[in-house]
Scaffold this motif. Sequence first.
Motif, PDB file in Angstrom:
ATOM      1  N   GLU A  40       6.249  -1.598  17.563  1.00 49.34           N
ATOM      2  CA  GLU A  40       5.039  -1.163  18.270  1.00 49.34           C
ATOM      3  C   GLU A  40       5.424  -0.273  19.453  1.00 49.34           C
ATOM      4  OE1 GLU A  40       6.043  -4.422  18.248  1.00 49.34           O
ATOM      5  OE2 GLU A  40       6.752  -4.536  20.308  1.00 49.34           O
ATOM      6  N   VAL A  41       4.459   0.453  19.969  1.00 52.32           N
ATOM      7  CA  VAL A  41       4.721   1.292  21.144  1.00 52.32           C
ATOM      8  C   VAL A  41       5.076   0.393  22.331  1.00 52.32           C
ATOM      9  CG1 VAL A  41       3.200   3.174  20.396  1.00 52.32           C
ATOM     10  CG2 VAL A  41       2.275   1.360  21.853  1.00 52.32           C
ATOM     11  N   THR A  66      -0.998   0.604  11.808  1.00 51.14           N
ATOM     12  CA  THR A  66      -1.572  -0.475  12.627  1.00 51.14           C
ATOM     13  C   THR A  66      -0.518  -1.466  13.123  1.00 51.14           C
ATOM     14  OG1 THR A  66      -3.473  -0.370  11.119  1.00 51.14           O
ATOM     15  CG2 THR A  66      -3.393  -2.235  12.651  1.00 51.14           C
ATOM     16  N   LEU A  67       0.412  -1.854  12.222  1.00 51.87           N
ATOM     17  CA  LEU A  67       1.353  -2.962  12.451  1.00 51.87           C
ATOM     18  C   LEU A  67       0.556  -4.212  12.826  1.00 51.87           C
ATOM     19  CD1 LEU A  67       4.528  -3.279  12.301  1.00 51.87           C
ATOM     20  CD2 LEU A  67       4.516  -3.082  14.781  1.00 51.87           C
ATOM     21  N   CYS A  88      -5.549   2.475  10.037  1.00 55.28           N
ATOM     22  CA  CYS A  88      -5.094   2.491   8.644  1.00 55.28           C
ATOM     23  C   CYS A  88      -3.739   1.786   8.533  1.00 55.28           C
ATOM     24  CB  CYS A  88      -4.890   3.929   8.166  1.00 55.28           C
ATOM     25  SG  CYS A  88      -6.285   5.020   8.448  1.00 55.28           S
ATOM     26  N   TYR A  90      -0.894   0.151   5.550  1.00 51.29           N
ATOM     27  CA  TYR A  90      -0.523   0.037   4.144  1.00 51.29           C
ATOM     28  C   TYR A  90      -0.358  -1.421   3.709  1.00 51.29           C
ATOM     29  CZ  TYR A  90       2.032   0.877  -0.165  1.00 51.29           C
ATOM     30  OH  TYR A  90       2.423   0.891  -1.479  1.00 51.29           O
ATOM     31  N   GLY A 116      -4.377   0.159   2.832  1.00 55.80           N
ATOM     32  CA  GLY A 116      -4.079   1.110   1.760  1.00 55.80           C
ATOM     33  C   GLY A 116      -3.175   2.208   2.274  1.00 55.80           C
ATOM     34  N   ALA A 118      -2.367   5.485   3.814  1.00 52.82           N
ATOM     35  CA  ALA A 118      -3.234   6.202   4.756  1.00 52.82           C
ATOM     36  C   ALA A 118      -3.807   7.477   4.143  1.00 52.82           C
ATOM     37  CB  ALA A 118      -2.472   6.517   6.039  1.00 52.82           C
ATOM     38  N   PHE A 137      -4.517   8.789  16.778  1.00 47.49           N
ATOM     39  CA  PHE A 137      -3.138   8.379  17.084  1.00 47.49           C
ATOM     40  C   PHE A 137      -2.390   8.227  15.766  1.00 47.49           C
ATOM     41  CE2 PHE A 137      -0.146   4.745  18.213  1.00 47.49           C
ATOM     42  CZ  PHE A 137       0.825   5.592  18.724  1.00 47.49           C
ATOM     43  N   ALA A 140       2.683   6.200  11.665  1.00 44.90           N
ATOM     44  CA  ALA A 140       2.954   5.473  10.415  1.00 44.90           C
ATOM     45  C   ALA A 140       4.252   5.990   9.804  1.00 44.90           C
ATOM     46  CB  ALA A 140       1.765   5.612   9.474  1.00 44.90           C
TER      47      ALA A 140
END
Length: 221
Positions: A40-41, A66-67, A88, A90, A116, A118, A137, A140
Amino acid sequence: KTQPGWVAVEDFLTATVVHPDDALRRAVSSAVDAGMPPIEVTPNAGKLLKLLVQISGARRVLEIGTLAGFSSIWMAQGLPDGGRLVTCEYLTKHAEVARANVAAAGLADKVEVRVGAALETLAALHAEGQEPFDFVFIDADKEHDADYLEWAVRLGRPGTTIVLDNAVWEGAVLDPSMDDVNAPGIIQALQLLGNHPQLEGTVIQTVGSKGWDGFALARVR
Ligand code: SAM
């Protein structure tokens, strides 16, 4: 091995200025507990995203990658009442952890996690004729960064703000052999950003707990 000074400085800045709340701390720890990668950021970058959402007056935010929802929560915390964030992801497992974190943050009414690839989700959003997104943002799979940038323009409007993470990648943008999976996609996206008739952008380099990296900031003309 001693930590580089910039990691200690990042910790100091996070504690002194950034102040992530319990919901954000939960998003990070839940990802660790679920065995997800800690990608993550940083908190200071997450707070920057929130501030950019607020400063740009965005009501509709699109996130690609998203994570566990850490950056989603930061940005959704910057939305006004009635604001919306579509993110979005996966992997179903990541999406489930993110949804739980978003709900724990009290943001379930604002945030929609779509599962899914992206590229398919973005095409679906377009086909649905969704209102334009004010802020995008991108964070991915780097192979598709240039495609995501094109989608951000298509799903945005003149004035839409775009942030693309991992724009320096330990300097691999100058030496793609350092990472032949991700670097070519990042380079392609930066070249597109520099030449795209509808985009104006810059890149800021960063150092910290995620090493040497950076983010691109762009505006749709
Ligand atoms: N933005 C998140 C944050 O800062 O909290 C971190 C996102 S992480 C760097 C990248 C995420 O993108 C991972 O959860 C990964 O499963 C997801 N991902 C990878 N390829 C994808 C794809 N083709 N479509 C959608 N999500 C994808």
